[in-house]
Design an enzyme around this catalytic site. Structure first.
Site, PDB file in Angstrom:
ATOM      1  N   ASN A 155       0.868  -1.188   0.000  1.00  0.00           N
ATOM      2  CA  ASN A 155       0.000   0.000   0.000  1.00  0.00           C
ATOM      3  C   ASN A 155       0.902   1.234   0.000  1.00  0.00           C
ATOM      4  O   ASN A 155       1.451   1.598   1.034  1.00  0.00           O
ATOM      5  CB  ASN A 155      -0.895  -0.043   1.250  1.00  0.00           C
ATOM      6  CG  ASN A 155      -1.696   1.229   1.421  1.00  0.00           C
ATOM      7  OD1 ASN A 155      -1.815   2.040   0.495  1.00  0.00           O
ATOM      8  ND2 ASN A 155      -2.247   1.420   2.608  1.00  0.00           N
ATOM      9  N   TRP A 156       1.044   1.832  -1.174  1.00  0.00           N
ATOM     10  CA  TRP A 156       1.958   2.977  -1.286  1.00  0.00           C
ATOM     11  C   TRP A 156       1.404   4.249  -0.658  1.00  0.00           C
ATOM     12  O   TRP A 156       2.128   5.242  -0.538  1.00  0.00           O
ATOM     13  CB  TRP A 156       2.241   3.256  -2.771  1.00  0.00           C
ATOM     14  CG  TRP A 156       3.256   2.346  -3.372  1.00  0.00           C
ATOM     15  CD1 TRP A 156       3.981   1.370  -2.745  1.00  0.00           C
ATOM     16  CD2 TRP A 156       3.664   2.344  -4.746  1.00  0.00           C
ATOM     17  NE1 TRP A 156       4.816   0.761  -3.643  1.00  0.00           N
ATOM     18  CE2 TRP A 156       4.647   1.335  -4.887  1.00  0.00           C
ATOM     19  CE3 TRP A 156       3.302   3.087  -5.867  1.00  0.00           C
ATOM     20  CZ2 TRP A 156       5.274   1.068  -6.096  1.00  0.00           C
ATOM     21  CZ3 TRP A 156       3.914   2.809  -7.073  1.00  0.00           C
ATOM     22  CH2 TRP A 156       4.892   1.814  -7.194  1.00  0.00           C
ATOM     23  N   LYS A 157       0.121   4.253  -0.323  1.00  0.00           N
ATOM     24  CA  LYS A 157      -0.502   5.473   0.234  1.00  0.00           C
ATOM     25  C   LYS A 157      -0.236   6.637  -0.717  1.00  0.00           C
ATOM     26  O   LYS A 157      -0.203   6.447  -1.922  1.00  0.00           O
ATOM     27  CB  LYS A 157      -0.003   5.727   1.660  1.00  0.00           C
ATOM     28  CG  LYS A 157      -0.123   4.476   2.516  1.00  0.00           C
ATOM     29  CD  LYS A 157       0.067   4.716   3.981  1.00  0.00           C
ATOM     30  CE  LYS A 157      -0.088   3.382   4.709  1.00  0.00           C
ATOM     31  NZ  LYS A 157      -0.084   3.498   6.147  1.00  0.00           N
TER      32      LYS A 157
ATOM     33  N   HIS B  64      -9.635   1.453   4.581  1.00  0.00           N
ATOM     34  CA  HIS B  64      -8.363   1.599   5.302  1.00  0.00           C
ATOM     35  C   HIS B  64      -8.571   2.555   6.485  1.00  0.00           C
ATOM     36  O   HIS B  64      -9.349   3.503   6.389  1.00  0.00           O
ATOM     37  CB  HIS B  64      -7.281   2.136   4.352  1.00  0.00           C
ATOM     38  CG  HIS B  64      -5.917   2.083   4.966  1.00  0.00           C
ATOM     39  ND1 HIS B  64      -5.473   3.052   5.835  1.00  0.00           N
ATOM     40  CD2 HIS B  64      -4.921   1.173   4.874  1.00  0.00           C
ATOM     41  CE1 HIS B  64      -4.251   2.736   6.237  1.00  0.00           C
ATOM     42  NE2 HIS B  64      -3.895   1.593   5.668  1.00  0.00           N
TER      43      HIS B  64
ATOM     44  N   GLU C  51      -6.910   4.919   7.562  1.00  0.00           N
ATOM     45  CA  GLU C  51      -6.675   6.334   7.250  1.00  0.00           C
ATOM     46  C   GLU C  51      -7.910   6.943   6.582  1.00  0.00           C
ATOM     47  O   GLU C  51      -8.236   8.114   6.783  1.00  0.00           O
ATOM     48  CB  GLU C  51      -5.420   6.475   6.374  1.00  0.00           C
ATOM     49  CG  GLU C  51      -4.165   6.270   7.231  1.00  0.00           C
ATOM     50  CD  GLU C  51      -2.973   5.675   6.500  1.00  0.00           C
ATOM     51  OE1 GLU C  51      -2.924   5.736   5.263  1.00  0.00           O
ATOM     52  OE2 GLU C  51      -2.084   5.146   7.194  1.00  0.00           O
TER      53      GLU C  51
ATOM     54  N   GLU D 154      -5.721  -4.877  10.436  1.00  0.00           N
ATOM     55  CA  GLU D 154      -4.669  -3.880  10.665  1.00  0.00           C
ATOM     56  C   GLU D 154      -4.939  -3.113  11.961  1.00  0.00           C
ATOM     57  O   GLU D 154      -5.706  -2.147  11.963  1.00  0.00           O
ATOM     58  CB  GLU D 154      -4.636  -2.870   9.511  1.00  0.00           C
ATOM     59  CG  GLU D 154      -4.283  -3.480   8.177  1.00  0.00           C
ATOM     60  CD  GLU D 154      -3.653  -2.449   7.250  1.00  0.00           C
ATOM     61  OE1 GLU D 154      -2.529  -2.689   6.803  1.00  0.00           O
ATOM     62  OE2 GLU D 154      -4.269  -1.392   7.001  1.00  0.00           O
TER      63      GLU D 154
ATOM     64  N   GLY E 270       2.383   2.260  10.691  1.00  0.00           N
ATOM     65  CA  GLY E 270       3.337   3.356  10.542  1.00  0.00           C
ATOM     66  C   GLY E 270       4.033   3.734  11.827  1.00  0.00           C
ATOM     67  O   GLY E 270       4.698   4.765  11.920  1.00  0.00           O
TER      68      GLY E 270
ATOM     69  N   SER F 187       3.223  -2.209  10.192  1.00  0.00           N
ATOM     70  CA  SER F 187       4.682  -2.288  10.358  1.00  0.00           C
ATOM     71  C   SER F 187       5.280  -3.638   9.943  1.00  0.00           C
ATOM     72  O   SER F 187       6.247  -4.115  10.548  1.00  0.00           O
ATOM     73  CB  SER F 187       5.088  -1.932  11.791  1.00  0.00           C
ATOM     74  OG  SER F 187       4.693  -0.598  12.096  1.00  0.00           O
TER      75      SER F 187
ATOM     76  N   GLY G 268       2.680  -1.091   4.242  1.00  0.00           N
ATOM     77  CA  GLY G 268       2.787   0.318   3.884  1.00  0.00           C
ATOM     78  C   GLY G 268       4.232   0.703   3.634  1.00  0.00           C
ATOM     79  O   GLY G 268       4.810   0.399   2.587  1.00  0.00           O
ATOM     80  N   GLY G 269       4.840   1.352   4.633  1.00  0.00           N
ATOM     81  CA  GLY G 269       6.183   1.909   4.508  1.00  0.00           C
ATOM     82  C   GLY G 269       7.206   1.015   3.800  1.00  0.00           C
ATOM     83  O   GLY G 269       7.891   1.457   2.869  1.00  0.00           O
TER      84      GLY G 269
HETATM   85  P1  PGA Z   1       2.723   0.278   7.582  1.00  0.00           P
HETATM   86  O1  PGA Z   1       1.249   0.519   6.940  1.00  0.00           O
HETATM   87  O2  PGA Z   1       3.218  -1.028   7.007  1.00  0.00           O
HETATM   88  O3  PGA Z   1       3.527   1.456   7.141  1.00  0.00           O
HETATM   89  O4  PGA Z   1       2.540   0.191   9.057  1.00  0.00           O
HETATM   90  C1  PGA Z   1       0.335  -0.523   6.784  1.00  0.00           C
HETATM   91  C2  PGA Z   1      -0.941  -0.017   6.155  1.00  0.00           C
HETATM   92  O5  PGA Z   1      -1.363   1.098   6.468  1.00  0.00           O
HETATM   93  O6  PGA Z   1      -1.555  -0.717   5.333  1.00  0.00           O
END
Ligand code: PGA
Length: 254
Positions: free
Chosen positions: A9-11, A94, A96, A166, A172, A212, A233-234
């Site tokens: 997930n590149w956001k 998600h 966010e 999640e 993050g 994470s 994500g990251g």
């Molecule tokens: P993260 O994000 O791996 O940076 O914790 C995961 C996500 O939001 O899907």
């Protein structure tokens, strides 16, 4: 045996050039799609360029859609448009989107239905806040989110849905749920799916862990019986790390 699914997930990261560099580097290094589903979820304007270059073993997805096919909804992106770009996946709900943009369980439900209507596979995200975990409300939160999100979704449609667990406090933050904690919550989700549907749906639904995930912890997470993949994500922004993590899933099936 459930096919693992590793999704990056590149956001709201990467320019077009950075995205193209990444895809060129990783697309030939992905495990065989018959064994592992490897997916990159990018910003919508990148869909056309990325789908064109996805290669045999990588698939591209969006991070959101709106549930109407068209209309006066300035700034939204329809499932209909995404489908015309041959996008295969979309992230729905998600944390966010829920927390920053106020998306509700009811909207999540409509978005899942819109994705399915256009043959785009939804990755439904659920998870609790830290305070909820500390107050022992995790299962209640997951149950409310999942029951609402899947309202009116048939048993047959469940074959085309992935659930991502999640925990919000692990996204993050560098704090990963321990693999046992992640497995326990994924197991709770699997049992809930059994209650809502039946044994077959519960045995076949794929449940990812997210929060994470990185090369250092993915092998341990994927070794757990209820975890069928990761939403990353990251660490998915780095091509070498993404290649490692997609291939970690291959080890699980071989
Ligand atoms: P993260 O994000 O791996 O940076 O914790 C995961 C996500 O939001 O899907």
């Amino acid at each position: 045996m459930r096919k693992p699914i590793i999704a990056g997930n590149w956001k709201m990261f990467k320019t077009r050039d950075e995205a193209l560099y990444f895809i060129l580097k990783v697309s030939t290094m992905m495990p065989d799609i018959d064994k592992v589903d490897s997916v990159i979820l990018a910003q919508s304007p990148l869909m056309r360029d990325l789908v064109k270059r996805q290669g045999e073993n990588l698939r591209i997805g969006a991070q959101n859609l709106y549930y109407e096919d068209e209309g006066a909804f300035t700034g939204e992106v329809s499932g209909q448009l995404l489908a015309s770009y041959n996008v295969d996946y979309v992230v729905i709900g998600h944390s966010e989107r829920r927390n920053i943009f106020g998306e509700t369980d009811q909207e999540v439900n409509k978005k899942i239905k819109a994705a399915l209507k256009h043959n785009i596979l939804p990755i439904l995200c659920v998870g609790e806040h830290l305070e909820e975990r500390e107050n022992l409300q995790t299962n209640q939160v997951l149950s409310t989110q999942i029951t609402a999100a899947l309202d009116g979704i048939s048993k047959e449609q469940m074959a085309n849905i992935v659930i991502a667990y999640e925990p919000i406090w692990a996204i993050g933050t560098g704090k990963t749920a321990t693999s046992d904690m992640a497995d326990e919550s994924c197991g709770f989700i699997r049992d809930l799916v059994k209650t809502l549907y039946d044994d077959i749906v519960s045995d076949t639904i794929r449940i990812q862990y997210g929060g994470s995930v990185k090369p250092e912890n993915i092998d341990e997470l994927l070794s757990k019986p209820n975890i069928d993949g990761a939403l990353i994500g990251g660490a998915s922004l780095d091509p070498d790390k993404f290649i490692y993590m997609a291939n970690a899933a291959l080890k699980r099936v071989e």
